[in-house]
Design a protein around this motif. Structure first.
Motif, mmCIF file in Angstrom:
data_model
loop_
_atom_site.group_PDB
_atom_site.id
_atom_site.type_symbol
_atom_site.label_atom_id
_atom_site.label_comp_id
_atom_site.label_asym_id
_atom_site.label_seq_id
_atom_site.Cartn_x
_atom_site.Cartn_y
_atom_site.Cartn_z
ATOM 1 N N ASP A 62 0.811 -1.213 0.000
ATOM 2 C CA ASP A 62 0.000 0.000 0.000
ATOM 3 C C ASP A 62 0.850 1.271 0.000
ATOM 4 O O ASP A 62 0.434 2.292 -0.535
ATOM 5 C CB ASP A 62 -0.923 -0.023 1.209
ATOM 6 N N GLY A 63 2.036 1.232 0.575
ATOM 7 C CA GLY A 63 2.902 2.398 0.563
ATOM 8 C C GLY A 63 3.046 3.025 1.931
ATOM 9 O O GLY A 63 2.237 2.803 2.814
ATOM 10 N N PRO A 64 4.116 3.833 2.110
ATOM 11 C CA PRO A 64 4.346 4.453 3.419
ATOM 12 C C PRO A 64 3.440 5.670 3.636
ATOM 13 O O PRO A 64 3.031 6.316 2.673
ATOM 14 C CB PRO A 64 5.809 4.878 3.352
ATOM 15 N N PHE A 65 3.116 5.974 4.884
ATOM 16 C CA PHE A 65 2.333 7.169 5.207
ATOM 17 C C PHE A 65 3.082 8.410 4.705
ATOM 18 O O PHE A 65 4.289 8.465 4.842
ATOM 19 C CB PHE A 65 2.128 7.241 6.730
ATOM 20 N N PRO A 66 2.432 9.417 4.134
ATOM 21 C CA PRO A 66 0.992 9.596 3.976
ATOM 22 C C PRO A 66 0.473 9.121 2.619
ATOM 23 O O PRO A 66 -0.565 9.582 2.182
ATOM 24 C CB PRO A 66 0.840 11.099 4.109
ATOM 25 N N TYR A 67 1.191 8.228 1.961
ATOM 26 C CA TYR A 67 0.755 7.805 0.628
ATOM 27 C C TYR A 67 -0.051 6.511 0.694
ATOM 28 O O TYR A 67 0.132 5.707 1.601
ATOM 29 C CB TYR A 67 1.964 7.606 -0.295
ATOM 30 N N THR A 68 -0.895 6.317 -0.291
ATOM 31 C CA THR A 68 -1.655 5.078 -0.378
ATOM 32 C C THR A 68 -1.831 4.718 -1.839
ATOM 33 O O THR A 68 -1.832 5.599 -2.698
ATOM 34 C CB THR A 68 -3.014 5.186 0.310
ATOM 35 N N SER A 69 -1.944 3.431 -2.130
ATOM 36 C CA SER A 69 -2.211 3.043 -3.510
ATOM 37 C C SER A 69 -3.651 2.596 -3.690
ATOM 38 O O SER A 69 -4.009 2.099 -4.739
ATOM 39 C CB SER A 69 -1.232 1.957 -3.960
ATOM 40 N N LEU A 70 -4.483 2.754 -2.650
ATOM 41 C CA LEU A 70 -5.889 2.395 -2.767
ATOM 42 C C LEU A 70 -6.749 3.653 -2.773
ATOM 43 O O LEU A 70 -6.395 4.644 -2.149
ATOM 44 C CB LEU A 70 -6.315 1.502 -1.597
ATOM 45 N N GLN A 71 -7.864 3.594 -3.455
ATOM 46 C CA GLN A 71 -8.768 4.743 -3.488
ATOM 47 C C GLN A 71 -9.889 4.606 -2.464
ATOM 48 O O GLN A 71 -10.921 5.234 -2.587
ATOM 49 C CB GLN A 71 -9.369 4.897 -4.886
ATOM 50 N N ILE A 72 -9.695 3.764 -1.473
ATOM 51 C CA ILE A 72 -10.697 3.562 -0.425
ATOM 52 C C ILE A 72 -9.984 3.663 0.920
ATOM 53 O O ILE A 72 -8.763 3.495 0.984
ATOM 54 C CB ILE A 72 -11.349 2.163 -0.554
#
Lengths: 330, 97
Positions: A62-72
């Motif tokens: 999913d990736g490190p904070f504050p990034y995300t690879s999900l749109q939910i």
């Protein structure tokens, strides 16, 4: 410039929804099966979904904070608590009148069959309206390929190096869930996304606990090259090592029937984690496959057309490898 | 996909506390640099089955046109698309620096 025979009219057809709820740029390995499992699941569930994810490959992908690879929205939780956290999220939504939101507990096989099993069992026993999905890559891949309860018999892992490879068969999680009288449970495979999306859509409509398990290949852990990622799991189903079926209120039903006999060695020989196995040991694995298949056929109430494969096998194999079947030699 | 701005915003989670919402997209991470071999599409051979798109683990294949277009910013070069293609319309070639 487009080539002449394609100009005008021809478009690409799809059999699964086109909407993408996962971004590119995630941190999965090359050829990762778990990302495909997530992608197909979200295509079925849609935007109105909340995830509870324990420590597993997906907490890294999913990736490190504050990034995300999900749109939910996604909630990272402790290893044991994917199911209980999802129960809590669902209870919170329900009390605020938002019970229509899909609450999903998304865990790997370690967080499901070993570490998270008591929370999952409790969730199913309480009857919480949560969809629990286990993406099964058959070891603790995130921390470096340690053996889990879901690792198949005969597999190499870093904690079961040959000749001390895993001697006990894979935990049958679906059967454990059926014993809880769960309303809906099914198995899936990333090589058959249409089948999987149908199952997730079905589970979405059912109120109560649901458990799904999807087989996801892992090139570094299964020791195969990344381009055969889909071929390997497709062979898992066509060799009947990972049959696709669903259980609705205790009724077993195959969603993909196998007609042609393909020996399990076809599946094993593609993977480096089974390279050390001798022919007799592959016979043992074939026997386990036949036993599981015969058991499923009996439960589904259909004729086992591979019944002749089982004859004479048992004695031969048990004679060679008593320790695999927990028979004490005197 | 490429043209999107990477602005920090909280979307779709208006009634959650801000710390629970995510602030950016992983699109900032250009995973194309991981690649050793690169997929090349041969449009003449493509039959439009979209299996490459269906099985791409990096979601970097665009099938809005008549044949697949690969986004090399994110392609990790796993080779699943070339292996699954029934008409061999995708070939893997060595990446040249």
């Amino acid at each position: 410039m487009r080539p002449s025979h394609l100009v005008g009219g021809k478009t690409m057809k799809t059999t699964i929804p086109k909407e993408e709820l996962v971004y590119s740029g995630h941190l999965a390995c090359q050829g990762c099966g778990a990302t495909l499992a997530m992608r197909y699941t979200l295509k079925a569930l849609g935007q109105n979904t909340v995830y509870s994810v324990p420590a597993c490959c997906w907490s890294v992908i999913d990736g490190p904070f504050p990034y995300t690879s999900l749109q939910i929205p996604l909630f990272h939780t402790a290893f044991e608590t994917a199911a209980s956290m999802a129960s809590g999220i669902q209870a919170g939504f329900a009390i605020r009148g938002k019970g229509d939101i899909n609450v999903v507990a998304w865990a790997g096989d370690g967080g499901t069959v070993d570490i998270g099993i008591q929370a999952l069992s409790g969730m199913v026993e309480r009857g919480d309206n949560v969809l629990y999905i286990c993406y099964d890559n058959e070891a603790y891949m995130n921390t470096g390929i340690q053996r889990s309860g879901s690792t198949p018999v005969g597999a190499w892992t870093t904690t079961t190096p040959p000749p001390h490879f895993k001697k006990s068969p894979k935990k049958d999680m679906v059967a454990i869930m059926v014993a809880h009288h769960i309303p809906y449970t099914a198995t899936g495979n990333i090589a058959y996304p249409e089948d999987w999306i149908k199952k997730v859509n079905k589970a979405k409509e059912i109120v109560g606990p649901k458990y799904l398990q999807i087989l996801a290949s892992c090139p570094p852990g299964w020791k195969h090259s990344s381009e055969i990622s889909i071929e390997v799991v497709r062979l898992a189903t066509s060799t009947r090592k990972w049959p696709l079926y669903e259980v609705e209120n205790g009724n077993y039903k195959f969603t993909r029937m196998t007609r042609k006999f393909v020996p399990v060695s076809e599946f094993l020989k593609l993977q480096g984690r089974f390279r050390h196995l001798t022919e007799e040991e592959i016979d043992v694995i074939q026997l386990l496959v036949e036993e599981h298949w015969a058991d499923l056929c009996a439960k589904a109430g259909i004729e086992n057309q591979f019944a002749d494969k089982l004859e004479g096998y048992t004695e031969k194999v048990k004679k060679h490898h008593p320790q695999w079947f927990h028979i004490e030699e005197d | 996909m490429m043209a999107e701005k990477y602005e920090i915003k909280i979307s779709g989670a208006k009634d959650m506390p801000p710390m629970a919402a995510s602030l950016g997209k992983m699109l900032v991470n250009k995973t194309g640099s991981w690649r050793n071999i690169r997929p090349l599409v041969i449009p003449e051979k493509c039959n439009g089955c979209s299996l490459c798109w269906k099985f791409c683990p990096d979601f970097c294949i665009n099938i809005d046109g008549d044949y697949p277009i690969i986004n090399y910013d994110y392609c990790k070069g796993c080779g699943v698309c070339a292996h699954e293609c029934p008409t061999e319309a995708i070939v893997m070639e060595e990446e040249i620096k």
